[in-house]
Design an enzyme around this catalytic site. Sequence first.
Site, PDB file in Angstrom:
ATOM      1  N   HIS A   1      88.843  66.173  16.726  1.00 60.04           N
ATOM      2  CA  HIS A   1      88.824  67.415  17.500  1.00 60.04           C
ATOM      3  C   HIS A   1      90.243  67.893  17.823  1.00 60.04           C
ATOM      4  O   HIS A   1      90.547  69.077  17.726  1.00 60.04           O
ATOM      5  CB  HIS A   1      88.027  67.186  18.788  1.00 60.04           C
ATOM      6  CG  HIS A   1      87.454  68.436  19.354  1.00 60.04           C
ATOM      7  ND1 HIS A   1      86.190  68.874  19.063  1.00 60.04           N
ATOM      8  CD2 HIS A   1      87.979  69.360  20.189  1.00 60.04           C
ATOM      9  CE1 HIS A   1      85.968  70.020  19.697  1.00 60.04           C
ATOM     10  NE2 HIS A   1      87.034  70.333  20.389  1.00 60.04           N
TER      11      HIS A   1
ATOM     12  N   TYR B   1      80.953  68.284  22.216  1.00 64.52           N
ATOM     13  CA  TYR B   1      80.008  69.299  22.695  1.00 64.52           C
ATOM     14  C   TYR B   1      78.676  68.697  23.147  1.00 64.52           C
ATOM     15  O   TYR B   1      77.883  69.365  23.800  1.00 64.52           O
ATOM     16  CB  TYR B   1      79.712  70.328  21.603  1.00 64.52           C
ATOM     17  CG  TYR B   1      80.910  71.066  21.048  1.00 64.52           C
ATOM     18  CD1 TYR B   1      82.085  71.200  21.791  1.00 64.52           C
ATOM     19  CD2 TYR B   1      80.873  71.637  19.784  1.00 64.52           C
ATOM     20  CE1 TYR B   1      83.179  71.868  21.278  1.00 64.52           C
ATOM     21  CE2 TYR B   1      81.964  72.323  19.267  1.00 64.52           C
ATOM     22  CZ  TYR B   1      83.126  72.421  20.015  1.00 64.52           C
ATOM     23  OH  TYR B   1      84.199  73.090  19.506  1.00 64.52           O
TER      24      TYR B   1
HETATM   25  N1  LIG Z   1      88.337  72.449  17.259  1.00 64.49           N
HETATM   26  C1  LIG Z   1      88.498  73.093  18.405  1.00 64.49           C
HETATM   27  O1  LIG Z   1      89.311  72.690  19.245  1.00 64.49           O
HETATM   28  C2  LIG Z   1      87.697  74.337  18.682  1.00 64.49           C
HETATM   29  C3  LIG Z   1      88.074  75.143  19.785  1.00 64.49           C
HETATM   30  C4  LIG Z   1      87.343  76.299  20.034  1.00 64.49           C
HETATM   31  C5  LIG Z   1      86.292  76.636  19.212  1.00 64.49           C
HETATM   32  N2  LIG Z   1      85.933  75.830  18.158  1.00 64.49           N
HETATM   33  C6  LIG Z   1      84.789  76.191  17.281  1.00 64.49           C
HETATM   34  O2  LIG Z   1      84.783  77.578  16.997  1.00 64.49           O
HETATM   35  C7  LIG Z   1      83.565  78.172  17.453  1.00 64.49           C
HETATM   36  C8  LIG Z   1      83.812  79.591  17.926  1.00 64.49           C
HETATM   37  O3  LIG Z   1      84.908  79.693  18.821  1.00 64.49           O
HETATM   38  P1  LIG Z   1      84.853  80.326  20.290  1.00 64.49           P
HETATM   39  O4  LIG Z   1      83.542  80.092  20.882  1.00 64.49           O
HETATM   40  O5  LIG Z   1      86.058  79.834  20.997  1.00 64.49           O
HETATM   41  O6  LIG Z   1      85.126  81.880  20.080  1.00 64.49           O
HETATM   42  P2  LIG Z   1      84.486  83.145  19.332  1.00 64.49           P
HETATM   43  O7  LIG Z   1      83.486  82.745  18.291  1.00 64.49           O
HETATM   44  O8  LIG Z   1      85.653  83.980  18.923  1.00 64.49           O
HETATM   45  O9  LIG Z   1      83.749  83.929  20.525  1.00 64.49           O
HETATM   46  C9  LIG Z   1      82.510  83.569  21.044  1.00 64.49           C
HETATM   47  C10 LIG Z   1      82.095  84.637  22.053  1.00 64.49           C
HETATM   48  O10 LIG Z   1      81.974  85.904  21.387  1.00 64.49           O
HETATM   49  C11 LIG Z   1      80.703  86.495  21.689  1.00 64.49           C
HETATM   50  N3  LIG Z   1      80.210  87.158  20.475  1.00 64.49           N
HETATM   51  C12 LIG Z   1      79.885  86.591  19.284  1.00 64.49           C
HETATM   52  N4  LIG Z   1      79.508  87.531  18.399  1.00 64.49           N
HETATM   53  C13 LIG Z   1      79.582  88.719  19.059  1.00 64.49           C
HETATM   54  C14 LIG Z   1      79.305  90.063  18.681  1.00 64.49           C
HETATM   55  N5  LIG Z   1      78.879  90.367  17.455  1.00 64.49           N
HETATM   56  N6  LIG Z   1      79.511  91.043  19.610  1.00 64.49           N
HETATM   57  C15 LIG Z   1      79.951  90.745  20.864  1.00 64.49           C
HETATM   58  N7  LIG Z   1      80.241  89.480  21.278  1.00 64.49           N
HETATM   59  C16 LIG Z   1      80.043  88.479  20.371  1.00 64.49           C
HETATM   60  C17 LIG Z   1      79.796  85.336  22.091  1.00 64.49           C
HETATM   61  O11 LIG Z   1      78.844  85.767  23.038  1.00 64.49           O
HETATM   62  P3  LIG Z   1      77.268  85.871  22.695  1.00 64.49           P
HETATM   63  O12 LIG Z   1      76.715  84.476  22.789  1.00 64.49           O
HETATM   64  O13 LIG Z   1      76.754  86.782  23.753  1.00 64.49           O
HETATM   65  O14 LIG Z   1      77.130  86.472  21.335  1.00 64.49           O
HETATM   66  C18 LIG Z   1      80.779  84.356  22.719  1.00 64.49           C
HETATM   67  O15 LIG Z   1      80.933  84.641  24.104  1.00 64.49           O
HETATM   68  C19 LIG Z   1      83.075  77.214  18.558  1.00 64.49           C
HETATM   69  O16 LIG Z   1      81.701  77.334  18.805  1.00 64.49           O
HETATM   70  C20 LIG Z   1      83.447  75.881  17.945  1.00 64.49           C
HETATM   71  O17 LIG Z   1      82.484  75.507  16.963  1.00 64.49           O
HETATM   72  C21 LIG Z   1      86.649  74.702  17.886  1.00 64.49           C
END
Ligand SMILES: NC(=O)c1ccc[n+]([C@@H]2O[C@H](COP(=O)([O-])OP(=O)(O)OC[C@H]3O[C@@H](n4cnc5c(N)ncnc54)[C@H](OP(=O)(O)O)[C@@H]3O)[C@@H](O)[C@H]2O)c1
Length: 303
Positions: free
Chosen positions: A134, A76
């Site tokens: 990762h 990241y």
């Molecule tokens: N190891 C891996 O391969 C891997 C892969 C993917 C993710 N990850 C980790 O998991 C974390 C989260 O995963 P993700 O980003 O894929 O998905 P997520 O957390 O399911 O979704 C994030 C999205 O949801 C929105 N959101 C968050 N809270 C909200 C709420 N209360 N109401 C409406 N919308 C909301 C955010 O927008 P806003 O900013 O507008 O709130 C953002 O666009 C990542 O940041 C990372 O640390 C790891």
Amino acid sequence: MITLGELSNRSIPLIGFGPGIAGYSSKMQKKHAGIWRYYYGIINRIKIRVVRKNYIDAVTHALNIGYRLIDYSSAYGDGTLLQLAIQRSGVKREDLFITTRVSNWAQREGKVREEFMKFLKNMNLEYVDLLQFHWPVTDLYLDAWREMEKLYEEGYVKHLGVANCHQHHLEEIFKICKHRPEVGQFEIHPLFTQKPLIQYYKDNDIVVEAYTPIARYDDRLVRLPLLKKLEKKYNKTFVQIILRWHIQNGVIPLVRSMSKEHLLENFSIFDFELTQEDMAAIDAININSRLRYDPDNCDFSIL
Ligand SMILES: NC(=O)c1ccc[n+]([C@@H]2O[C@H](COP(=O)([O-])OP(=O)(O)OC[C@H]3O[C@@H](n4cnc5c(N)ncnc54)[C@H](OP(=O)(O)O)[C@@H]3O)[C@@H](O)[C@H]2O)c1
């Protein structure tokens, strides 16, 4: 600190914050030439500043609300913005649970140690709480694991973990490891509940973290009558209900948001409890719909 359970020598927070990439595009600058390139260059630099400021603000705000588990990866960025936010928040190092991950690039280039040391330096840290890789890059992740074990033995890492591992990846790690993984993260949300894999991790004493825990606010969840009904019943948003569902399943959700309102909303989930019937109803939403990549079938070079 609100915690889920004990690792070998400390507890792990019940919910994590994943700030992800501080994204901006430099496409505009590349597309134009001459005088336009000059003006667009200025606009682009302003955009980058705004994005960086918003990122630092969001992380600082998350820490001030009470998030203590920071989920990060060298994929990241280099940690510089994160460090600024931590410093600004005033939260003590020992109260934080900082995770980072070995990028796929470092696995390919054999630079696991180099990348990790750069992260420590940029973050001004002596150790991280959790080091994962990762992705289990084919033919490389066992070597990465051995390097990670060395960093653990040298005291730079408090706990070792994995990300995106199926059962067969873990079985390979168990065959060669000196230190077993303590934490594992993979994609889990109501559209993709992954019950058998969660159970396998738990049977092997590995704490489970859910990434993409709210399915990136997928429209199929937004429109679901069941979740609308539960919103009314509990006087909570469906995002709060899903995050609560993870925790009651014994899974740590790692949620991303750059919005102050959402960060607070997502943390306000410790004053209600879902009934067993409602837990089962959310389990039944599952349609095995994966939103991210399958580690057995993806191009690691683009992740
Ligand atoms: N190891 C891996 O391969 C891997 C892969 C993917 C993710 N990850 C980790 O998991 C974390 C989260 O995963 P993700 O980003 O894929 O998905 P997520 O957390 O399911 O979704 C994030 C999205 O949801 C929105 N959101 C968050 N809270 C909200 C709420 N209360 N109401 C409406 N919308 C909301 C955010 O927008 P806003 O900013 O507008 O709130 C953002 O666009 C990542 O940041 C990372 O640390 C790891």
